[in-house]
Design a protein around this motif. Structure first.
Motif, PDB file in Angstrom:
ATOM      1  N   PHE A   1       0.856  -1.180   0.000  1.00  0.00           N
ATOM      2  CA  PHE A   1       0.000   0.000   0.000  1.00  0.00           C
ATOM      3  C   PHE A   1       0.892   1.229   0.000  1.00  0.00           C
ATOM      4  N   HIS A   2       0.687   2.100  -0.974  1.00  0.00           N
ATOM      5  CA  HIS A   2       1.519   3.292  -1.095  1.00  0.00           C
ATOM      6  C   HIS A   2       0.956   4.486  -0.327  1.00  0.00           C
ATOM      7  N   ARG A   3      -0.309   4.387   0.074  1.00  0.00           N
ATOM      8  CA  ARG A   3      -0.936   5.429   0.886  1.00  0.00           C
ATOM      9  C   ARG A   3      -1.779   4.759   1.961  1.00  0.00           C
ATOM     10  N   CYS A   4      -2.082   5.523   2.997  1.00  0.00           N
ATOM     11  CA  CYS A   4      -3.013   5.080   4.026  1.00  0.00           C
ATOM     12  C   CYS A   4      -3.667   6.324   4.621  1.00  0.00           C
ATOM     13  N   PRO A   5      -4.990   6.408   4.549  1.00  0.00           N
ATOM     14  CA  PRO A   5      -5.660   7.590   5.084  1.00  0.00           C
ATOM     15  C   PRO A   5      -5.527   7.723   6.595  1.00  0.00           C
ATOM     16  N   LEU A   6      -5.354   6.624   7.301  1.00  0.00           N
ATOM     17  CA  LEU A   6      -5.143   6.707   8.750  1.00  0.00           C
ATOM     18  C   LEU A   6      -3.781   7.339   9.036  1.00  0.00           C
ATOM     19  N   LYS A   7      -2.758   6.804   8.415  1.00  0.00           N
ATOM     20  CA  LYS A   7      -1.401   7.336   8.604  1.00  0.00           C
ATOM     21  C   LYS A   7      -1.334   8.807   8.207  1.00  0.00           C
ATOM     22  N   GLU A   8      -1.953   9.136   7.092  1.00  0.00           N
ATOM     23  CA  GLU A   8      -1.932  10.529   6.637  1.00  0.00           C
ATOM     24  C   GLU A   8      -2.653  11.447   7.622  1.00  0.00           C
TER      25      GLU A   8
ATOM     26  N   GLU B   1      -0.316  11.959  10.627  1.00  0.00           N
ATOM     27  CA  GLU B   1       0.759  12.884  10.258  1.00  0.00           C
ATOM     28  C   GLU B   1       0.235  14.318  10.161  1.00  0.00           C
ATOM     29  N   ALA B   2      -0.962  14.498   9.631  1.00  0.00           N
ATOM     30  CA  ALA B   2      -1.539  15.838   9.459  1.00  0.00           C
ATOM     31  C   ALA B   2      -1.790  16.535  10.792  1.00  0.00           C
TER      32      ALA B   2
ATOM     33  N   GLU C   1       7.305   8.336  15.722  1.00  0.00           N
ATOM     34  CA  GLU C   1       7.290   7.152  16.580  1.00  0.00           C
ATOM     35  C   GLU C   1       5.857   6.781  16.969  1.00  0.00           C
ATOM     36  N   ASP C   2       5.030   7.789  17.257  1.00  0.00           N
ATOM     37  CA  ASP C   2       3.623   7.531  17.568  1.00  0.00           C
ATOM     38  C   ASP C   2       2.892   7.015  16.340  1.00  0.00           C
ATOM     39  N   VAL C   3       3.178   7.582  15.186  1.00  0.00           N
ATOM     40  CA  VAL C   3       2.522   7.135  13.951  1.00  0.00           C
ATOM     41  C   VAL C   3       2.850   5.658  13.713  1.00  0.00           C
TER      42      VAL C   3
END
Length: 169
Positions: free
Chosen positions: A104-111, A114-115, A121-123
């Motif tokens: 997976f090249h993207r993830c809306p949760l991770k993004e 980060e936003a 480290e938390d991410v």
């Protein structure tokens, strides 16, 4: 007059993105509360178990492909991700009798994490906890998951390696 089937309606991608962002924030807030109460390791274990259980419920929808129909699993799994090509940008790296590998090249949760300015480290911890959903899903469906979640310094997001389950001969 025909009635509209609610499942056939389309929604703007922004609505879906907001829904994923809200889910991400729910995970993050639960993680923060658990970490404050029990420490990082226990918070990670508890949130992971919760998401694993959610995945187990979802995995029943894919059991017809277990333990060895990786091509069928691929089509059903990727076809079941809402706006997956946009939100997750999956790349099928391999799909044969041995392994189904999806990057997976993207993830809306991770993004979303980060936003909001979460430290890397938390991410990574949140990705690990959220990624437990895949363990529940694929195991319940009869497969073996050997995947990795995002770590600081990496591009993209999760890498799933799904293998035939033990009932496969």
């Amino acid at each position: 007059m025909p009635t509209e089937n609610a499942s056939s309606r389309t929604v703007p991608i922004e609505w879906l993105q907001r829904a994923f962002a809200m889910r991400a924030q729910a995970y993050a807030h639960v993680f923060d509360v658990l970490r404050e109460k029990f420490g990082t390791d226990q918070a990670l274990a508890l949130l992971s178990e919760s998401t694993r259980r959610l995945g187990a419920v979802m995995g029943t929808h894919y059991a017809e492909f277990g333990p060895a129909d990786l091509a069928g699993l691929k089509d059903a799994f990727l076809g079941g991700i809402p706006a997956g090509d946009v939100m997750f940008q999956p790349e099928v790296r391999q799909c044969d009798a041995e392994v189904l590998e999806i990057q997976f090249h993207r993830c809306p949760l991770k993004e979303a994490w980060e936003a909001t300015g979460r430290p890397a480290e938390d991410v990574a911890l949140l990705c690990k906890a959220a990624g437990a959903i895949d363990q529940g899903l694929f195991t319940t469906a009869g497969f073996v998951l050997d995947g990795t979640t995002w770590q600081p310094g990496q591009t993209g997001c999760c890498l799933l390696r799904v293998k035939p389950g033990s009932r496969a001969a």
